[in-house]
Each structure stands twice: as structure tokens, then as C-alpha cells.
Enzyme design. Structure first.
Site, PDB file in Angstrom:
ATOM      1  CG  ASP A  31      14.051  13.214  23.808  1.00 19.26           C
ATOM      2  OD1 ASP A  31      12.962  12.784  24.257  1.00 19.26           O
ATOM      3  OD2 ASP A  31      14.285  13.382  22.594  1.00 19.26           O
ATOM      4  CE1 TYR A  34      13.520   6.247  28.326  1.00 21.52           C
ATOM      5  CE2 TYR A  34      15.620   6.600  27.213  1.00 21.52           C
ATOM      6  CZ  TYR A  34      14.581   5.762  27.578  1.00 21.52           C
ATOM      7  OH  TYR A  34      14.592   4.453  27.195  1.00 21.52           O
ATOM      8  CB  SER A  80       1.920 -16.442   3.592  1.00 18.36           C
ATOM      9  OG  SER A  80       1.568 -17.493   2.745  1.00 18.36           O
ATOM     10  CG  LEU A  81      -2.644 -13.700   5.601  1.00 18.29           C
ATOM     11  CD1 LEU A  81      -2.829 -12.228   5.936  1.00 18.29           C
ATOM     12  CD2 LEU A  81      -3.722 -14.541   6.268  1.00 18.29           C
ATOM     13  CD  GLU A 112      -5.706  -8.051  12.827  1.00 17.50           C
ATOM     14  OE1 GLU A 112      -4.576  -8.205  12.324  1.00 17.50           O
ATOM     15  OE2 GLU A 112      -6.140  -8.725  13.775  1.00 17.50           O
ATOM     16  CE  LYS A 114      -0.882  -8.779   3.593  1.00 17.85           C
ATOM     17  NZ  LYS A 114       0.524  -8.459   3.410  1.00 17.85           N
ATOM     18  CG  ASP A 116       4.273  -2.888   2.658  1.00 18.66           C
ATOM     19  OD1 ASP A 116       4.630  -4.081   2.685  1.00 18.66           O
ATOM     20  OD2 ASP A 116       4.358  -2.177   1.647  1.00 18.66           O
ATOM     21  NE  ARG A 135       5.531 -16.250   6.469  1.00 14.48           N
ATOM     22  CZ  ARG A 135       5.744 -16.833   5.303  1.00 14.48           C
ATOM     23  NH1 ARG A 135       6.812 -16.532   4.590  1.00 14.48           N
ATOM     24  NH2 ARG A 135       4.901 -17.739   4.852  1.00 14.48           N
ATOM     25  CE1 TYR A 224       0.780 -11.035  12.156  1.00  7.46           C
ATOM     26  CE2 TYR A 224       1.428  -8.784  11.627  1.00  7.46           C
ATOM     27  CZ  TYR A 224       1.616 -10.141  11.509  1.00  7.46           C
ATOM     28  OH  TYR A 224       2.648 -10.616  10.739  1.00  7.46           O
ATOM     29  CE  LYS A 313      -1.124  -6.922  -1.137  1.00  4.57           C
ATOM     30  NZ  LYS A 313      -0.188  -7.963  -1.527  1.00  4.57           N
ATOM     31  CB  CYS A 407      14.083  26.247 -24.309  1.00  2.00           C
ATOM     32  SG  CYS A 407      12.313  26.106 -23.990  1.00  2.00           S
ATOM     33  CB  CYS A 410      11.188  29.295 -26.829  1.00  2.00           C
ATOM     34  SG  CYS A 410      12.423  29.468 -25.534  1.00  2.00           S
ATOM     35  CB  CYS A 425      13.814  27.821 -20.803  1.00  2.00           C
ATOM     36  SG  CYS A 425      13.428  29.072 -22.042  1.00  2.00           S
ATOM     37  CB  CYS A 431       9.996  30.411 -23.134  1.00  2.00           C
ATOM     38  SG  CYS A 431       9.631  28.642 -23.144  1.00  2.00           S
TER      39      CYS A 431
HETATM   40  S1  IVH Z   1      -1.914 -12.372  10.020  1.00  2.00           S
HETATM   41  C1  IVH Z   1      -1.904 -16.840   9.347  1.00  2.00           C
HETATM   42  N1  IVH Z   1      -2.262  -9.774  10.246  1.00  2.00           N
HETATM   43  O1  IVH Z   1       1.084 -10.190   5.846  1.00  2.00           O
HETATM   44  C2  IVH Z   1      -1.979 -15.379   9.222  1.00  2.00           C
HETATM   45  N2  IVH Z   1      -0.537 -10.565   8.816  1.00  2.00           N
HETATM   46  O2  IVH Z   1       0.577 -12.077   3.625  1.00  2.00           O
HETATM   47  C3  IVH Z   1      -0.703 -14.724   9.444  1.00  2.00           C
HETATM   48  N3  IVH Z   1       0.778  -8.803   7.747  1.00  2.00           N
HETATM   49  O3  IVH Z   1       3.390 -12.667   6.729  1.00  2.00           O
HETATM   50  C4  IVH Z   1      -0.672 -13.283   9.182  1.00  2.00           C
HETATM   51  N4  IVH Z   1      -0.266  -7.108   8.675  1.00  2.00           N
HETATM   52  O4  IVH Z   1       3.863 -10.255   7.407  1.00  2.00           O
HETATM   53  C5  IVH Z   1      -1.551 -10.767   9.662  1.00  2.00           C
HETATM   54  N5  IVH Z   1      -2.642  -7.498  10.552  1.00  2.00           N
HETATM   55  C6  IVH Z   1      -1.942  -8.492   9.991  1.00  2.00           C
HETATM   56  C7  IVH Z   1      -0.867  -8.225   9.112  1.00  2.00           C
HETATM   57  C8  IVH Z   1      -0.183  -9.309   8.525  1.00  2.00           C
HETATM   58  C9  IVH Z   1       0.710  -7.476   7.856  1.00  2.00           C
HETATM   59  C10 IVH Z   1       1.740  -9.536   6.895  1.00  2.00           C
HETATM   60  C11 IVH Z   1       2.530 -10.605   7.603  1.00  2.00           C
HETATM   61  C12 IVH Z   1       2.252 -11.879   6.874  1.00  2.00           C
HETATM   62  C13 IVH Z   1       1.783 -11.383   5.550  1.00  2.00           C
HETATM   63  C14 IVH Z   1       0.853 -12.389   4.930  1.00  2.00           C
END
Ligand code: IVH
Length: 672
Positions: A31, A34, A80-81, A112, A114, A116, A135, A224, A313, A407, A410, A425, A431
Site C-alpha cells: 500500500d 501505491y 425490476s425482476l 448469476e 443475485k 444484495d 435506479r 451484470y 430467491k 439465577c 438455582c 450466576c 447451579c
Molecule cells: S438483472 C431487467 N442481474 O435485483 C433485469 N439484477 O429484482 C434487471 N440484482 O434491480 C436486473 N443481482 O438491483 C440483475 N445478477 C443480477 C442481479 C440483479 C442483483 C438486483 C438489481 C435489480 C433487482 C431486481
């Protein structure tokens, strides 16, 4: 040298170090080096302001705090999904796709993890990061460009050539678990509020108006997918998009796989679910996407989610439920642990009706009261815990939780040392709760290993007042054992035989079995090797004790305290009188300790021998075996599914060997 060339060289070098560090997990310089180059670049840029460019690594930090975030409109909506939760749903998802396409073809999917974290949209123009946004409502988000620039894993300039002139790259910003722990540790030290989970920590860190705060958090990203792209034909499949992202220096999750059908997707899901606890980041499921982009286009969208992708999920790890009552459990060392009695709730794949509240400090910090609606978390195999209170749902009569003055088992007095978070205790083996736990410990596998003497039998023996200390176990008769619940003559005889066999033991096991506070297996071993006989240990004073490996001031005091107690000495005498014995420990010779001075760490699953066995063999040869990797570690032995320790060892340049290599090494000295 020409300043312009020098600056360019420094930028290239720093970008390369960033890439090695953040993308390859393989730093090549310390480090300090760097930092030195970074300072040099900064100074040169100050001296030559005309040479400053927006994608210089120095431009990641240092922007003035914002008043508020600007709005940023996405070129293409961020969708979203839909979620699904089991294989049947997945089959239905696939069937809907085939019905819609009106043909029965094999469909490839990309699977992939998912992540968090927080979804972000990164707009690159001519290869340069232009804007970054959250988003938001899907159409418009908040402009967080300054904050995104502090994330070292995100290139300010795409590598390579041939990137589309304008492209939105989509991904998830997240905090690795280690970074999350660090933030919360700091919060505890500063008395500020902790984040409930890594996702909140990522969101909180990204939505800072002052980007210098964001810069301190260990945020990173996996990309992704893409949104708008000026070059419509630059990929035919989703997998190709990911390959492009990788080639431009964008981090892409290494777990991602292409599967040829939904059975493959199901296997991917199960495998990653099993691996989840060893991953260095939090995931909450799998995202399954049709690989072929033409098919994706044909399938299109419903409302705000695509038909060609879905989230599969994991069972939720956090749920809400009612805290009905709090009871206090007494452990082996007398510690009173508050346990939440909950309205049963399905979480993490099982029904949970009890959860730990840890200690009174935690209760106070989280402000938990009886009658509250609480969030319960059960992650992997860990004990369920109460994470937080849903304050909006607190009833007016919610009741404060108080530590009992006596306690609960006991009725002896309880005591809390000023320096400790726990109340205990004071009755020791008098005990019944402590006695039961002490006996279970005494009989456990790593202690005297009394096979067949299970927890339930020990509890009965205590409840029937047959045993007051471990030595009494040897005085219980066949009839008495046989008279207990779920015991017959045969199992009673087995217990007697196991007790008889347990008398032949070793000094380290015997010391461990006594349950001296903070004297674990390794310390017991070190004490035995050092003093070689029990009398010498019992006569040792503070200075003699702290001379032993791994024994510090606190452990030394615990040991002195234990042997000063006449009751404990009496139990030891009784055990020896019952015939418990061990072989004399020879003074170690250089030949018997070929691995002396070497530090090992074991991780992952071992198939030839268990981790415990490997550990015992290594210690027997003079090696030290510790639980965490540091720069003093000589070897990391990595079994199957090795996780964060392996990563750390690689980061520190510690030598990593696999199980076969360990077996080879051991077989030189002992039979394995
Ligand atoms: S694809 C149209 N790929 O999940 C598809 N989403 O519930 C767009 N997320 O808003 C999402 N890992 O924040 C995609 N490998 C992944 C993901 C992913 C996490 C989240 C993302 C999205 C939410 C949808």
C-alpha cells in the site's frame, strides 16, 4: 522527464495497480508504494493544472459535498425482476417462455448470483465514465457520479478499444462482508447506529452528499448487464455482453455460468445456496436470464419486468414476528443469556420460535421490549437472532426487559463484573444449569469423549441428583443408568463401558475437560506440553503461566482462580481416585517436533481426515495451528469450498497447500 509523459506513466501504473487489487485480488505492490505514486501524481497535477483530466485516478476523491442530489434520467428504463421461489415456479417460467415463442426449442440460460446491494446505472461516453445514477423510479434516479467515482473497482475509463460510443452499464454496488463488519465495528466504537445488513450499509454509503465519506467505505461492484447501447449489434448473447464488460475492466461475478436448461439452473441454484455462507458477499438468490438476445427481444416485457429473466430467491433470512417473552438461559460459565420467545415464524427455511438477544447491552442498544414486533434473522446454520425492533408497531404497554437479580435456575445471586457485558450466576457447579453444561463439556468428544452419554441423559442424572460433579459420573450404577428415560440395560451398559474407557485419557484432554474459563483445546495442549504434569501446572504462579504460548493475563488469572478453589481441587482428586489417568509427557526433542515454529491455518472441508484430526497431528509435530490467517501464517491448508481465509492468504501471499499436500507432509513423520 517531460511532465506530461511522467504523469501519463503514473496514471497508467496506478490504474494497473487498481486493476490487480480490485479485479484480480492480486496486489503486486505494498500500500505504501501505491500511496507514494498517488501523492507524486497529485503533486504533478497541481503543478501542471493544464494536464489534469477527468479520468485521472486522483479525480476519484476530493469533490466538494453536495447540497442535494440532482435527478438523472436513464436513457433506457431500469426494470425490476419477478421473483420465484421453487423449482415448480421455475418450470412454469420456462413454459411461459416456450408458449410465448410458440416453438419447442432448447433454451440456454445464464445463471448469476443475485447480489444484495444497490442497482446503479453507469453511463460511458467514448469510453469515459460520464454519469452514474441510482435506479430511482426506474426512469429517473439520483445522480451519484461523485460517489461512484470513489469506488476504485469502477474504471473511470474503459480498457481496450471498440467500446460503443455511448453505453449504459448496469450493476450492483455492494459492500463485501468484511467491509460491512468494519463499518459496524467503527459505529459501535463511536456509539453511532449500526447498519442492519450489508445492503443498508451499501445504500447508506452511496447516498452520502459528501463523497469523502463514501470513499471510506469499502464499496465495490459487480456489473451484470447493459441499458442503452449506441451499437445495437455488438453482442448476440448475454454471455457475450458479460465478456465485453470483463474485457473493458468491469468487475463481473466469477460465479456466473451458462446452463443449457432449467435443470442446470436448478443445480446452479442449489450449489450456490450451499456455497452462500462461504462467499465474501451477501446474495439473496439467483437471477436467471435467457442467453440469446434475439429471443430476449421477442419475449419483451410485462409491466416493469422482463419476460426473459427472473429472480429465483433463497428462502428469506429475515422475518417479522412478535416477541412474546424473554427468558434467561444459564450457560456453562454461568453466563445469563437473554433468549427471545417468539411467535413461531418461518425464516431461512425453518420455523423459529427462539432467538438470542446476546446480552443486556445489546437489548439496550436495540431498545427491545416484550410485546414488540421484531425482525428475526437466521442465516445459514447460525443461531437465530433478533436484529431490530419495528418501532411503528410498538404497543403502548411494551415491557422493559430486566436482568433478574437471582439465577433463574438455582436462585443464587448473580454478578456482573464492570469490565464485562455478561452477568453470571455465582453458584458454579451448585447451579444445576451450570452443572449440566459442565458435565456435557466434560463428556464431549474433544474432552473425555464418553461415547453414548448424551445431553438428555446427563440432564436426567443431574435432575435426579445423582451427580454433583464430573467424578460422580463414575459412581452411577448400571441400575441407575438403566432406570432413566429412553435407556435400557444394553444402553446403560454401553454408558458404563464408555465411562470406563474414558478413564484412559491424555493430559491435554483432561485439562480441557475441566472447563476452565477460556482454556480451549489449544491452550490445554500448550499447558500440558509446557508443564508436562498436572502438579507442576497446579503450582504454577502468574509469571510461570504467562510464559506459556497463547496464555495471556486473563487466561492466567482464570487458571489460578480455578485451582485456588478447594472444590475444584477436590473434584480433580476424586477423578484421579476413580482411575482417570494419562501417560507421562516426554520432554519434546528436536526430532519429535519437526514442525516447531511453523504456523498453520486449516480451512474448508477435508475428506481424507477431518480438520480436528489434521490439527491434532500438526500440533503433535510441534506446529502451531490458529484460526485466522495473518502475515505470520506459514501455510494455509485449503480443503474443499475454502472461502474467505483462502482469499486472505492469497492477498497476504501466504503459501497455500491442498489436502493432498498436507497428507504427504504428515506422512513423512506419522502414519496417516
Ligand atoms: S438483472 C431487467 N442481474 O435485483 C433485469 N439484477 O429484482 C434487471 N440484482 O434491480 C436486473 N443481482 O438491483 C440483475 N445478477 C443480477 C442481479 C440483479 C442483483 C438486483 C438489481 C435489480 C433487482 C431486481
Amino acid at each position: 522527464m517531460d511532465a506530461k509523459i511522467h504523469i501519463e506513466q503514473l496514471r497508467q501504473q496506478i490504474n494497473e495497480f487498481n486493476r490487480q487489487y480490485y479485479l484480480e485480488d492480486n496486489p503486486t505492490v505494498p500500500d505504501a508504494e501505491y500511496d507514494r505514486l498517488f501523492r507524486e501524481l497529485k503533486q504533478l497535477e497541481e503543478e501542471h493544472p493544464d494536464l489534469l483530466v477527468a479520468d485521472s485516478p486522483t479525480q476519484r476523491v476530493g469533490a466538494a459535498p453536495l447540497e442535494k442530489f440532482q435527478q438523472s434520467k436513464h436513457l433506457q428504463a431500469m426494470l425490476s425482476l419477478d421473483n420465484l421461489f421453487n423449482f415448480q415456479d421455475l418450470q412454469a417460467f420456462c413454459k411461459r417462455i416456450l408458449d410465448r415463442l410458440k416453438q419447442d426449442i432448447a433454451i440456454e440460460f445464464v445463471c448469476e448470483p443475485k447480489m444484495d446491494g444497490i442497482a446503479v446505472n453507469l453511463l460511458y461516453e467514448n469510453g469515459l465514465l460520464k454519469t452514474a445514477a441510482t435506479r430511482g423510479d426506474g426512469a429517473t434516479g439520483e445522480d451519484i457520479t461523485q460517489n461512484i467515482k470513489t469506488i476504485q473497482a469502477i474504471p473511470l475509463k474503459l480498457q481496450g478499444k471498440n467500446h460503443p460510443q455511448r453505453i449504459e452499464i448496469r450493476g450492483e454496488v455492494y459492500i463485501p462482508l468484511a467491509g460491512f463488519d468494519a463499518i459496524n465495528k467503527q459505529a459501535r466504537e463511536h456509539g453511532t447506529k449500526e447498519f442492519a445488513n450489508p445492503r443498508n450499509a451499501a445504500a447508506g454509503s452511496l447516498r452520502q452528499l459528501d463523497s469523502s465519506i463514501t470513499a471510506q467505505r469499502k464499496l465495490t461492484i459487480f456489473t451484470y448487464g447493459i441499458g442503452f447501447c449506441s451499437d445495437e449489434n455488438f453482442a448476440q448473447t448475454h454471455a457475450q455482453i458479460l465478456d465485453h464488460l470483463k474485457s473493458w475492466g468491469m468487475p463481473v461475478c466469477p460465479e456466473i455460468k451458462v446452463e443449457s436448461d432449467i435443470n442446470g439452473c436448478e443445480t446452479f441454484y442449489q450449489n450456490i445456496l450451499n456455497k452462500r455462507a462461504t462467499l465474501p458477499y451477501e446474495i439473496d438468490g439467483v437471477v436467471i436470464k435467457v442467453n440469446d438476445l434475439k429471443l430476449q427481444q421477442q419475449l419483451g416485457f410485462v409491466a416493469r419486468a422482463p419476460r426473459f429473466a427472473t429472480a429465483y430467491k433463497f428462502p428469506a433470512q429475515e422475518e417479522m414476528t412478535l416477541l412474546e417473552d424473554v427468558e434467561f438461559q444459564v450457560g456453562r460459565t454461568g453466563a445469563l443469556t437473554p433468549v427471545a420467545r417468539l411467535q413461531p415464524v418461518h425464516v431461512g427455511g425453518v420455523t423459529v420460535s427462539n432467538a438470542t438477544l446476546h446480552n443486556m447491552d445489546e437489548i439496550e442498544r436495540k431498545d427491545v421490549r416484550i410485546g414488540d414486533t421484531v425482525i428475526v434473522r437466521r442465516a445459514g446454520d447460525v443461531i437465530p437472532e433478533v436484529v431490530s425492533v419495528v418501532m411503528q408497531k410498538r404497543p403502548p404497554n411494551a415491557k422493559q426487559i430486566t436482568m433478574p437479580a437471582q439465577c433463574p435456575v438455582c436462585q443464587s445471586e448473580v454478578f456482573r463484573a464492570e469490565s464485562e457485558a455478561v452477568t453470571r450466576c455465582t453458584a458454579g457447579l451448585y447451579c444445576k444449569a451450570q452443572r449440566k453444561e459442565a458435565l456435557k463439556h466434560f463428556a464431549s468428544r474433544k474432552a473425555l469423549d464418553v461415547d453414548g452419554l448424551g445431553d438428555k441423559i446427563i440432564e436426567q442424572a443431574v435432575d435426579l441428583d445423582l451427580v454433583h460433579d464430573p467424578a460422580d459420573l463414575y459412581a452411577v450404577t448400571l441400575q441407575q443408568w438403566a432406570g432413566m428415560d429412553r435407556m435400557a440395560e444394553k444402553s446403560a451398559q454401553n454408558v458404563l463401558d464408555a465411562l470406563q474407557a474414558s478413564k484412559e485419557t491424555t493430559l491435554p484432554r483432561f485439562l480441557f475437560s475441566l472447563g476452565i474459563r477460556e482454556v480451549g483445546e489449544t491452550t490445554a495442549h500448550n499447558l500440558a506440553q509446557h508443564f508436562r504434569n498436572l502438579d507442576a501446572l497446579m503450582q504454577a504462579d502468574h509469571d510461570a503461566l504467562i510464559a506459556v504460548d497463547d496464555v495471556g493475563v486473563v487466561v492466567a488469572e482464570n487458571i489460578l482462580h480455578f485451582f485456588a478453589e478447594p472444590h475444584n481441587r477436590n473434584v480433580i482428586d476424586k477423578l484421579i481416585a476413580q482411575g482417570v489417568h494419562w501417560p507421562v509427557i516426554e520432554a519434546p526433542s528436536a526430532e519429535s517436533q519437526p514442525l516447531a515454529g511453523k504456523n498453520f491455518v486449516l480451512t474448508g472441508t477435508m475428506s481424507t481426515m477431518g480438520r480436528d484430526e489434521a490439527k491434532a497431528k500438526l500440533i503433535g509435530l510441534g506446529a502451531k495451528v490458529s484460526g485466522s490467517v495473518s502475515k505470520n501464517t506459514d501455510y494455509l491448508v485449503a480443503g474443499e469450498k475454502a472461502g474467505s481465509k483462502l482469499k486472505k492468504a492469497q492477498e497476504l501471499g501466504v503459501k497455500v497447500i491442498d489436502e493432498d499436500a498436507l497428507v504427504n507432509l504428515l506422512s513423512v513423520y506419522v502414519s496417516v
